[in-house]
Every structure is written in structure tokens, then in C-alpha cells.
Design a protein around this motif. Structure first.
Motif, PDB file in Angstrom:
ATOM      1  N   ASN A 137      10.567   6.195   8.259  1.00 39.70           N
ATOM      2  CA  ASN A 137       9.737   5.379   9.153  1.00 39.70           C
ATOM      3  C   ASN A 137       8.317   5.921   9.292  1.00 39.70           C
ATOM      4  OD1 ASN A 137      11.869   3.659   9.519  1.00 39.70           O
ATOM      5  ND2 ASN A 137      12.546   4.619  11.415  1.00 39.70           N
ATOM      6  N   GLU A 138       8.131   7.223   9.045  1.00 40.27           N
ATOM      7  CA  GLU A 138       6.785   7.793   9.064  1.00 40.27           C
ATOM      8  C   GLU A 138       5.879   7.113   8.046  1.00 40.27           C
ATOM      9  OE1 GLU A 138       6.912  11.950   8.169  1.00 40.27           O
ATOM     10  OE2 GLU A 138       7.220  12.540  10.248  1.00 40.27           O
ATOM     11  N   GLN A 139       6.485   6.585   7.021  1.00 35.75           N
ATOM     12  CA  GLN A 139       5.736   6.020   5.909  1.00 35.75           C
ATOM     13  C   GLN A 139       5.828   4.501   5.859  1.00 35.75           C
ATOM     14  OE1 GLN A 139       6.612   8.066   2.278  1.00 35.75           O
ATOM     15  NE2 GLN A 139       6.719  10.029   3.280  1.00 35.75           N
ATOM     16  N   ASP A 140       5.982   3.871   7.007  1.00 39.64           N
ATOM     17  CA  ASP A 140       6.122   2.414   7.066  1.00 39.64           C
ATOM     18  C   ASP A 140       4.987   1.665   6.380  1.00 39.64           C
ATOM     19  OD1 ASP A 140       8.571   1.864   8.122  1.00 39.64           O
ATOM     20  OD2 ASP A 140       7.878   1.658  10.191  1.00 39.64           O
ATOM     21  N   ASP A 141       3.791   2.211   6.421  1.00 39.12           N
ATOM     22  CA  ASP A 141       2.650   1.529   5.807  1.00 39.12           C
ATOM     23  C   ASP A 141       2.640   1.677   4.283  1.00 39.12           C
ATOM     24  OD1 ASP A 141       2.221   4.264   6.285  1.00 39.12           O
ATOM     25  OD2 ASP A 141       0.046   4.029   6.142  1.00 39.12           O
ATOM     26  N   ILE A 142       3.377   2.651   3.754  1.00 42.76           N
ATOM     27  CA  ILE A 142       3.391   2.895   2.304  1.00 42.76           C
ATOM     28  C   ILE A 142       4.326   1.934   1.569  1.00 42.76           C
ATOM     29  CG2 ILE A 142       4.083   4.583   0.542  1.00 42.76           C
ATOM     30  CD1 ILE A 142       3.032   6.752   2.418  1.00 42.76           C
ATOM     31  N   TRP A 143       5.461   1.589   2.163  1.00 41.69           N
ATOM     32  CA  TRP A 143       6.480   0.808   1.456  1.00 41.69           C
ATOM     33  C   TRP A 143       5.998  -0.571   1.005  1.00 41.69           C
ATOM     34  CZ3 TRP A 143       9.526   4.202  -0.279  1.00 41.69           C
ATOM     35  CH2 TRP A 143       9.907   5.300   0.489  1.00 41.69           C
ATOM     36  N   PRO A 144       5.326  -1.359   1.852  1.00 39.33           N
ATOM     37  CA  PRO A 144       4.849  -2.664   1.368  1.00 39.33           C
ATOM     38  C   PRO A 144       3.839  -2.528   0.227  1.00 39.33           C
ATOM     39  CG  PRO A 144       4.739  -2.570   3.762  1.00 39.33           C
ATOM     40  CD  PRO A 144       5.068  -1.195   3.282  1.00 39.33           C
ATOM     41  N   LYS A 145       2.952  -1.548   0.362  1.00 34.73           N
ATOM     42  CA  LYS A 145       1.954  -1.317  -0.685  1.00 34.73           C
ATOM     43  C   LYS A 145       2.626  -0.901  -1.992  1.00 34.73           C
ATOM     44  CE  LYS A 145      -2.143   1.382  -1.714  1.00 34.73           C
ATOM     45  NZ  LYS A 145      -2.578   2.739  -1.735  1.00 34.73           N
ATOM     46  N   LEU A 146       3.618  -0.036  -1.899  1.00 34.05           N
ATOM     47  CA  LEU A 146       4.345   0.404  -3.087  1.00 34.05           C
ATOM     48  C   LEU A 146       5.080  -0.763  -3.740  1.00 34.05           C
ATOM     49  CD1 LEU A 146       5.202   2.745  -4.932  1.00 34.05           C
ATOM     50  CD2 LEU A 146       7.115   3.167  -3.358  1.00 34.05           C
ATOM     51  N   ALA A 147       5.684  -1.631  -2.929  1.00 38.55           N
ATOM     52  CA  ALA A 147       6.375  -2.813  -3.478  1.00 38.55           C
ATOM     53  C   ALA A 147       5.391  -3.699  -4.237  1.00 38.55           C
ATOM     54  CB  ALA A 147       7.057  -3.597  -2.357  1.00 38.55           C
ATOM     55  N   LYS A 148       4.199  -3.881  -3.687  1.00 39.41           N
ATOM     56  CA  LYS A 148       3.169  -4.681  -4.371  1.00 39.41           C
ATOM     57  C   LYS A 148       2.788  -4.048  -5.698  1.00 39.41           C
ATOM     58  CE  LYS A 148       1.102  -6.053  -0.070  1.00 39.41           C
ATOM     59  NZ  LYS A 148       0.004  -5.844   0.843  1.00 39.41           N
ATOM     60  N   GLU A 149       2.581  -2.740  -5.686  1.00 35.18           N
ATOM     61  CA  GLU A 149       2.183  -2.034  -6.904  1.00 35.18           C
ATOM     62  C   GLU A 149       3.268  -2.121  -7.977  1.00 35.18           C
ATOM     63  OE1 GLU A 149       1.259   1.919  -5.607  1.00 35.18           O
ATOM     64  OE2 GLU A 149      -0.595   1.290  -4.611  1.00 35.18           O
TER      65      GLU A 149
END
Length: 154
Positions: A98-110
Motif C-alpha cells: 500500500n505504500e506504493q499505491d501510486d506506482i501500481w497504476p503507472k506500472l500497469a500502463k507501462e
């Protein structure tokens, strides 16, 4: 090795050698040591000592594992499952993921962009791309985000 020749120092040295190669969870370390030395009372003692001294840490292991799997383009659901299998406590996993909630959507896009290069033209293609992201272990909300915002240059 013969059971009577095994001492705590040998087990500790083996554990430290394993940790020198890469981080291990306490569960992984125990499994490897038990495989090598059998059920020995010194295995638990050695691991407890390494944890106490800060040489073994499930948190450090989980952080390194998450970074590695992110570089491989894997999603939070898959990573969480793999870490649970390696004996990392769920409470720690929830915090680290959960600390990295902002990373997961961006990673999915990439990951979607790297594989498919463009947004889907129709519903069938979108479903195919969504299945791909799902197979990579992304959560539904992260998969949806991969289609909402357009990457730079797309």
C-alpha cells in the motif's frame, strides 16, 4: 553431514553465506537450512540470532523482492501472493504494497504500452489486453487505470 558433527556455528555460517548471496525470508532460510542439516535444534537458534542482530529481516527481504518483481513488470496481487508463500506476514505485506499505491497504476500502463504499444481499437482487443495485465498480477483498479490515462507519447 553427520548429525553429531553439526554445531550451531556451522549452521550460522551457512545461513550467513545464504544471506550474503541475497536477502532471504526467515521461512526460506529455515527451509534451506533444514534441507542441508535436517531437523536440528540449532537451525531455529541460528535464525533467531540473525534476526536479533539485524542480519536477516523479512521487511528488507520483502522490499527487495517487490522492487525486483516491479522491474519484471509484475503487479501487486501476484507479488503479494508470492511473498505470502515465502512466509512474509500479511500485516507487513499490506503496509509495503500500500505504500506504493501510486506506482501500481503507472506500472500497469507501462507494461500494457510495452506489450501492445497502443490503446485497443475495440472491446475485444481491450479484453485481451486486460487479460494480459491480469495474468501479470495487477489488481482490477490498476488494470482500469492502464486504459484511462494515456502515456506520454502515446
Amino acid at each position: 553431514m553427520l548429525q553429531n558433527k553439526i554445531n550451531a556455528g556451522d549452521i550460522r555460517l551457512s545461513a550467513m553465506n545464504l544471506l550474503a548471496l541475497r536477502e532471504h525470508s526467515a521461512k526460506e532460510l529455515k527451509e534451506k537450512l533444514v534441507r542441508k542439516y535436517g531437523q536440528n535444534e540449532h537451525v531455529e537458534t541460528a535464525i533467531a540470532g540473525l534476526i536479533e542482530e539485524g542480519l536477516q529481516s523479512d521487511e528488507r527481504f520483502a522490499e527487495a523482492f517487490i522492487r525486483m518483481r516491479q522491474r519484471q513488470g509484475k503487479g501487486s496481487v501476484l507479488i503479494k501472493m508470492e511473498l505470502r508463500e515465502r512466509g512474509v506476514p500479511s500485516s507487513l505485506l499490506d503496509i509495503l504494497i500500500n505504500e506504493q499505491d501510486d506506482i501500481w497504476p503507472k506500472l500497469a500502463k507501462e507494461v500494457r504500452h510495452k506489450r501492445f504499444h497502443q490503446l485497443p481499437a475495440d472491446g475485444r482487443e481491450k479484453a485481451r489486453q486486460m487479460r494480459f495485465l491480469h495474468s501479470r498480477g495487477f489488481a482490477s483498479c490498476h488494470i482500469q487505470a492502464a486504459f484511462t490515462d494515456v502515456l506520454d507519447g502515446e
